[in-house]
Write a protein that holds these residues in place. Structure first.
Motif, short mmCIF file in Angstrom:
data_model
loop_
_atom_site.label_atom_id
_atom_site.label_comp_id
_atom_site.label_asym_id
_atom_site.label_seq_id
_atom_site.Cartn_x
_atom_site.Cartn_y
_atom_site.Cartn_z
N ALA B 289 4.66 -8.48 8.71
CA ALA B 289 3.38 -9.10 8.58
C ALA B 289 2.35 -8.61 9.61
O ALA B 289 1.08 -8.85 9.48
CB ALA B 289 3.48 -10.42 8.34
N ASN B 290 2.93 -8.65 10.86
CA ASN B 290 2.16 -8.03 12.18
C ASN B 290 1.25 -6.91 12.13
O ASN B 290 0.81 -6.46 13.06
CB ASN B 290 2.81 -8.37 13.40
CG ASN B 290 4.07 -7.52 13.39
OD1 ASN B 290 4.33 -6.50 12.48
ND2 ASN B 290 4.87 -7.69 14.43
N ASN B 311 7.34 -8.59 4.38
CA ASN B 311 8.09 -10.16 4.63
C ASN B 311 7.01 -11.14 4.50
O ASN B 311 7.04 -12.41 4.89
CB ASN B 311 8.74 -10.10 6.09
CG ASN B 311 7.89 -10.15 7.03
OD1 ASN B 311 6.77 -9.63 6.87
ND2 ASN B 311 8.11 -10.51 8.50
N THR B 312 5.63 -10.85 3.84
CA THR B 312 4.68 -11.78 3.84
C THR B 312 4.20 -11.95 2.49
O THR B 312 4.33 -10.89 1.90
CB THR B 312 3.39 -11.43 4.73
OG1 THR B 312 2.31 -12.35 4.52
CG2 THR B 312 2.93 -10.07 4.40
N LEU B 313 3.99 -13.18 2.08
CA LEU B 313 3.42 -13.36 0.69
C LEU B 313 2.00 -13.86 0.63
O LEU B 313 1.21 -13.79 -0.48
CB LEU B 313 4.25 -14.47 0.14
CG LEU B 313 5.68 -13.97 -0.37
CD1 LEU B 313 6.50 -15.06 -0.94
CD2 LEU B 313 5.86 -12.76 -1.33
N SER B 314 1.51 -14.01 1.93
CA SER B 314 0.11 -14.63 1.90
C SER B 314 -0.92 -13.80 2.77
O SER B 314 -1.96 -13.33 2.16
CB SER B 314 0.03 -15.94 2.33
OG SER B 314 0.82 -16.14 3.43
N ALA B 385 -3.02 -9.60 -2.05
CA ALA B 385 -3.75 -8.23 -1.57
C ALA B 385 -2.85 -7.06 -1.92
O ALA B 385 -3.69 -5.91 -1.79
CB ALA B 385 -3.96 -8.48 -0.16
N LEU B 386 -1.82 -7.11 -1.96
CA LEU B 386 -0.80 -5.76 -2.10
C LEU B 386 -0.91 -5.31 -3.49
O LEU B 386 -0.15 -5.60 -4.39
CB LEU B 386 0.73 -6.03 -1.77
CG LEU B 386 1.53 -4.81 -1.65
CD1 LEU B 386 0.81 -3.61 -1.00
CD2 LEU B 386 2.46 -4.88 -0.54
N LEU B 387 -2.13 -4.53 -3.55
CA LEU B 387 -2.11 -4.13 -5.10
C LEU B 387 -2.99 -2.83 -4.81
O LEU B 387 -3.85 -2.55 -4.01
CB LEU B 387 -3.48 -4.82 -5.77
CG LEU B 387 -3.49 -5.01 -7.16
CD1 LEU B 387 -2.35 -5.85 -7.40
CD2 LEU B 387 -4.71 -6.07 -7.30
#
Lengths: 255, 396
Positions: B289-290, B311-314, B385-387
């Protein structure tokens, strides 16, 4: 007498629509799978996935249906002077053999057409074929345990569902719910107890894929690479248990 | 005229000069020393500008005690030697060949065998290291040194070397404006290539195979990585390429094949990934995420267990655009080469596994495949966002 029984039953089964259907099903499915993925390692993995799902289903349904369907024949044979155990063995063997033959011949034909003779395929077949007697014995157990035909078939479908999905769902829930505790070992053990999971993992290990993604149980699963036939022995063990259970039910049955 | 000023000294077992160190002492600045085949004992100190040429692979032996050759002068050239058996020490960096604080050295076509550090460049500038064969026999990380170790140097060129069996194949610390090209680094205990605090460097066309932990590029800026191959780096903490605290870098046309992790990004920012091939990896791209503002375009994803994982969902601030994924199942009705529905490169299974690594036991099971399928029909978990809005429909 035993051989005579096996001969007649096998003859009856091999020309049944079921066995022909299984034969054609695998012929088509495997042909399509191999046609699209020409790489050996990956193809075996997808063949394995399809087989792990369908082999138990077909074996269970066929054996349960056959036992219900041929109730008259079984009762007739029982009036003759021969041992119950012989009849049970002959049913078990002929059912297992017929499915094994149908599966092996169709998969071998397709595989031979694409890759020729190959040790990985033999390995793969020995692993997969060991599932057939297991699920045949479970199917027979269901059929002789439950008198009502519909409920018997329902029970065998439920068992198939349990082996393929419910068991994993339960373990998955466990892994998530107890993720703060050291449950690696019990979870691994429980996973390996299910013959279908065990086979799936050994296919993954064999394809070299598990080395990439799995961090747990790696040392243990390395054994699966070395002792690749262990899952077969494991299935054999379960087969013996369900066979014994089925025979107990069959022996005590009033017919 | 030139011949008068620069003389050539010959050293061999039957020559007048039998001792290499003595030859160096006798030589004037700019002289050439030709060493014939045979074994010469180290340690040898070179403190003036001379050219050493080995004929018939003369051996310089550290005898397991010393540094075989030490260079402390500018413009030294060392070619065609076999340098072996340097000493080993836990407190000092003993090397087969150590170049310290010097400019424009040329080290070419040597063979380094069984050294602690093979080649050590400390405070070097403008050196060329080319065509060397470096073979170590490292047993543990603590008791072994690096193949080519560069520290506090600049403008190095490291080209066409072969490195095997050291701790790190090539190690850069505080090295800038340097190029690493066409090397092959394999079977090293730790990293095939290791960058620390080294800015403005480039490495191209190298081949990294089966190193203990892959390749690591850490705490550096402005690195160009092109046309390298990272293959078969397998193991739970093993990466084809580990990028940690990297900014403003470029990865073009690299190939990541059969690694546990293809690329692993931790604190990696503003980096471009273009036209790379990810094939048969466990995790092709794993992003922490960083890591922000990284850009992925025209990459090819084939046969990976997981294409992208995070490891980030948001909070996800990286862009995927116009990549090819073999798992993409969309269609291209307007025939512009891009799929009409966006692709979500993070699978539900990938998210689950990131959170509960234990679930790797159920990889490829019917249950997880069903869950994945359901998630694709009714997305409920993926980082929004991951699209990839324009997935390629045909492999470029």
């Amino acid at each position: 007498m035993l051989f005579k029984l096996i001969k007649y039953e096998l003859y009856d089964l091999l020309k049944s629509r079921w066995i022909v259907g299984i034969f054609i099903f695998y012929l088509l499915v495997f042909y399509i799978l191999l046609e699209f993925g020409r790489e050996l390692r990956k193809s075996l993995l997808s063949l394995g996935n399809v087989s792990l799902l369908t082999i138990p289903l077909f074996s269970l349904l066929l054996s349960a249906l056959y036992a219900y369907h041929n109730r008259n024949f079984i009762e007739f044979v029982l009036t003759q002077p021969l041992k119950r155990s012989h009849l049970f063995v002959s049913l078990f063997l002929s059912l297992s053999l017929s499915v094994m033959l149908a599966y092996f011949i169709s998969s071998f034909l397709v595989f031979y057409y694409f890759f020729g003779v190959n040790f990985s395929f033999i390995k793969f077949s020995i692993l997969i074929l060991s599932l057939i007697p297991l699920f045949v014995s479970i199917g027979m157990f269901c059929a002789f345990l439950v008198e009502d035909r519909l409920r018997g078939i329902g029970l065998s479908l439920l068992l198939w569902f349990a082996f393929c999905i419910l068991y994993d769902t339960f373990l998955l829930y466990m892994a998530v719910a107890f993720s703060d505790y050291p449950i690696e070992k019990p979870l691994l053990l429980l996973t390996l107890l299910n013959p279908i999971d065990l086979l799936r993992l050994s296919f993954l290990v064999d394809a070299g894929l598990y080395e990439f993604i799995g961090s747990i149980g790696r040392p243990l699963l390395v054994y699966l690479k070395k002792w690749w036939f262990l899952p077969s022995l494991c299935s054999l063990f379960y087969t013996l248990i369900f066979y014994a259970l089925g025979f107990r039910v069959f022996k005590g049955k009033d017919m | 005229m030139l011949a008068l000023m620069v003389s050539v000294l010959f050293v061999c077992q039957s020559c007048e000069l039998k001792d290499l160190q003595r030859a160096v002492e006798l030589a004037k600045e700019g002289d050439r020393i030709v060493v014939k085949g045979g074994t010469y004992r180290g340690p040898i100190l070179i403190n003036k500008r001379v050219e050493l040429f080995g004929e018939n692979s003369p051996v310089i032996d550290g005898e397991g005690k010393h540094q075989a050759i030490t260079v402390k002068a500018d413009g030294v050239r060392i070619e065609g030697f076999v340098i072996r058996n340097s000493g080993m020490s836990y407190s000092e960096d003993i090397a087969g060949l150590k170049v310290s604080s010097s400019k424009n050295c040329i080290i070419r076509n040597n063979e380094f065998l069984n050294n602690f550090f093979a080649l050590y460049l400390g405070g070097a500038s403008g050196c060329l290291v080319e065509g060397n064969r470096i073979i170590g026999s490292a047993k543990s990380e603590g008791s072994s040194g690096n193949g080519i170790h560069a520290w506090n140097s600049e403008k190095l060129t490291i080209r066409n070397n072969y490195i095997r069996g050291h701790r790190d194949g090539i190690y850069f610390e505080f090295v800038k404006d340097s190029t690493i090209e066409g090397n092959r680094s394999e079977y090293n205990l730790r990293y095939g290539l290791h960058f620390m605090f080294s800015n403005d460097d480039a490495y191209r066309k190298n081949y990294f195979y089966k190193n203990g932990a892959g390749v690591a590029v850490m705490y550096s800026k402005n690195i160009t990585m092109e046309e390298n191959t990272f293959e078969k780096n397998e193991g739970p903490a093993n990466y084809g390429l580990l990028l940690k605290d990297i900014t403003d870098s470029r990865l073009y046309r690299n190939r990541f094949i059969n690694n546990t992790h293809g690329v692993y990004l931790e604190g990696c920012n503003r980096t471009e990934f273009k036209e790379n091939l990810f094939e048969g990896n466990g995790w092709a791209v794993r992003i922490y995420a960083n890591s922000e503002d990284n850009f992925f375009a025209k990459n090819i994803f084939l046969n990976n267990a997981f294409d992208v994982s995070t490891n980030t969902l948001s909070y996800f601030r990286n862009t995927f655009e116009g990549n090819y994924y073999d798992k993409y199942e969309g269609y291209d009705l307007d025939r512009d080469g891009y799929g009409d529905i966006p692709y979500r490169p993070v699978s539900f299974t990938g998210v689950l596994l990131e959170k509960y690594p234990l679930l790797s036991l159920f990889y490829d099971s019917l249950l997880l495949r069903l869950l994945d399928y359901v998630e694709r029909l009714i997305p409920f978990l993926n980082p929004e966002a991951l699209l990839d809005k324009k997935p390629l429909t045909r492999k470029p």
